[in-house]
Design an enzyme around this catalytic site. Sequence first.
Site, PDB file in Angstrom:
ATOM      1  N   ASP A   7       0.691  -1.194  -0.151  1.00 50.87           N
ATOM      2  CA  ASP A   7       0.016   0.205  -0.079  1.00 50.87           C
ATOM      3  C   ASP A   7       0.934   1.290   0.088  1.00 50.87           C
ATOM      4  OD1 ASP A   7      -2.251   1.691   0.574  1.00 50.87           O
ATOM      5  OD2 ASP A   7      -1.625   1.795   2.548  1.00 50.87           O
ATOM      6  N   LEU A   8       0.396   2.532  -0.216  1.00 49.29           N
ATOM      7  CA  LEU A   8       1.048   3.743  -0.403  1.00 49.29           C
ATOM      8  C   LEU A   8       0.911   4.544   0.860  1.00 49.29           C
ATOM      9  CD1 LEU A   8       1.123   5.184  -4.120  1.00 49.29           C
ATOM     10  CD2 LEU A   8       2.982   4.538  -2.668  1.00 49.29           C
ATOM     11  N   ASP A   9      -0.229   5.066   1.059  1.00 49.95           N
ATOM     12  CA  ASP A   9      -0.420   6.081   2.158  1.00 49.95           C
ATOM     13  C   ASP A   9      -0.746   5.405   3.551  1.00 49.95           C
ATOM     14  OD1 ASP A   9      -0.969   8.960   0.747  1.00 49.95           O
ATOM     15  OD2 ASP A   9      -1.922   7.485  -0.583  1.00 49.95           O
ATOM     16  N   THR A  41      -2.871   0.734  -4.180  1.00 52.65           N
ATOM     17  CA  THR A  41      -3.323   2.043  -3.565  1.00 52.65           C
ATOM     18  C   THR A  41      -4.753   2.253  -3.905  1.00 52.65           C
ATOM     19  OG1 THR A  41      -2.579   4.536  -3.381  1.00 52.65           O
ATOM     20  CG2 THR A  41      -2.419   3.154  -5.594  1.00 52.65           C
ATOM     21  N   GLY A  42      -5.364   3.043  -3.000  1.00 52.75           N
ATOM     22  CA  GLY A  42      -6.574   3.550  -3.479  1.00 52.75           C
ATOM     23  C   GLY A  42      -6.549   4.894  -4.352  1.00 52.75           C
ATOM     24  N   LYS A 212      -8.508  -4.491  -3.614  1.00 56.53           N
ATOM     25  CA  LYS A 212      -7.119  -4.886  -3.809  1.00 56.53           C
ATOM     26  C   LYS A 212      -6.811  -6.163  -3.674  1.00 56.53           C
ATOM     27  CE  LYS A 212      -5.332  -0.437  -1.663  1.00 56.53           C
ATOM     28  NZ  LYS A 212      -4.679   0.004  -0.501  1.00 56.53           N
ATOM     29  N   SER A 236      -4.852   0.096   6.160  1.00 56.61           N
ATOM     30  CA  SER A 236      -6.082   0.646   6.439  1.00 56.61           C
ATOM     31  C   SER A 236      -7.160  -0.278   6.172  1.00 56.61           C
ATOM     32  CB  SER A 236      -6.241   1.798   5.629  1.00 56.61           C
ATOM     33  OG  SER A 236      -5.559   2.927   6.025  1.00 56.61           O
ATOM     34  N   ASN A 238      -9.348  -0.316   3.477  1.00 61.07           N
ATOM     35  CA  ASN A 238      -9.204  -0.809   2.298  1.00 61.07           C
ATOM     36  C   ASN A 238      -8.224  -1.743   1.858  1.00 61.07           C
ATOM     37  OD1 ASN A 238      -7.032   1.234   2.413  1.00 61.07           O
ATOM     38  ND2 ASN A 238      -7.309   1.892   0.275  1.00 61.07           N
ATOM     39  N   HIS A 281      12.790  -8.722   7.044  1.00 62.66           N
ATOM     40  CA  HIS A 281      12.465  -9.868   7.634  1.00 62.66           C
ATOM     41  C   HIS A 281      11.998 -11.075   7.118  1.00 62.66           C
ATOM     42  CE1 HIS A 281      10.146 -12.269  10.871  1.00 62.66           C
ATOM     43  NE2 HIS A 281       9.143 -12.423   9.912  1.00 62.66           N
TER      44      HIS A 281
END
Length: 289
Positions: A7-9, A41-42, A212, A236, A238, A281
Amino acid sequence: MKLLAIDLDGTLLNHKKNISKVNLAAIKDAQDNGVEVIIATGRAYFDAVKICREAGLSTKIISSNGAMIHTEKGELLHSFAMENNVVERSIKFLEDTELYYEVTTDNGIYTPHRCRDVLAIEVDRLTSANPEISKEKLLADTQKQFTQTGFTFVNHYQDILHTNEAVYNILAFSLDEEKRQQGWAYFTEQENLTVVSSADNNFELQHHEASKGNAVQLVANMLNIPLSETVAIGDSHNDLSMLKKVGYSVAMGNAKQEIKDICHMTTLLNDEHGVAHAIIHKINEKISL
């Protein structure tokens, strides 16, 4: 790990909306080790690809919460456009309830001029009832909505419908929780829609098959990579569909507890290069998922 969806944000981007050099180096290291990396991403595609290109990152991009998938070269692999009647019905409801909204198409992000006034009124009401809240900060936060790549104001919502452009996402935003919850309740009862949230003050509408999770599965199928060897990182609501679908899920340290509860691992905060920590990891683990 053969496939990694990020994801981005709130995840790859820090609070300044940048991809850190540490995160970028870890992603490129994963790619050098044969891992297929996807941004999920959204954001609209043209907004997301600008961020990635400026950082020097080249990946496939899942945008608009899974409604579109593009290759590294910008070719469209798959899309789920919203039905025209669903778009018109949704916009009319948002107009009638005086909710701020943005409509994402192939060519831009559109919002009527009056929506800017809606946000200003909400800021005034909220700060009047809560004097301890900074009006300047709220105004600055709402203004960030207008800084996205491809953002355009139109005179009337009919101007959006008359573009005849395919619609992939409608984002509604409100500082008024009651009004926002009213919208959420209405749209979750509508057919042919998926409703998700990517932040505390919004909800987003898209085609009922767009998510997604479904987009990550489509990419995995195209690449003949099993989901059992796929990792997703998010923070988040989403992101839930992809976090639940993959073989190994990672929640950001800044994610809400409901996200952490369904993930295999919680990494560091997005301001602490949490994506890099998770990648290192998994690469160092050297075991099959």
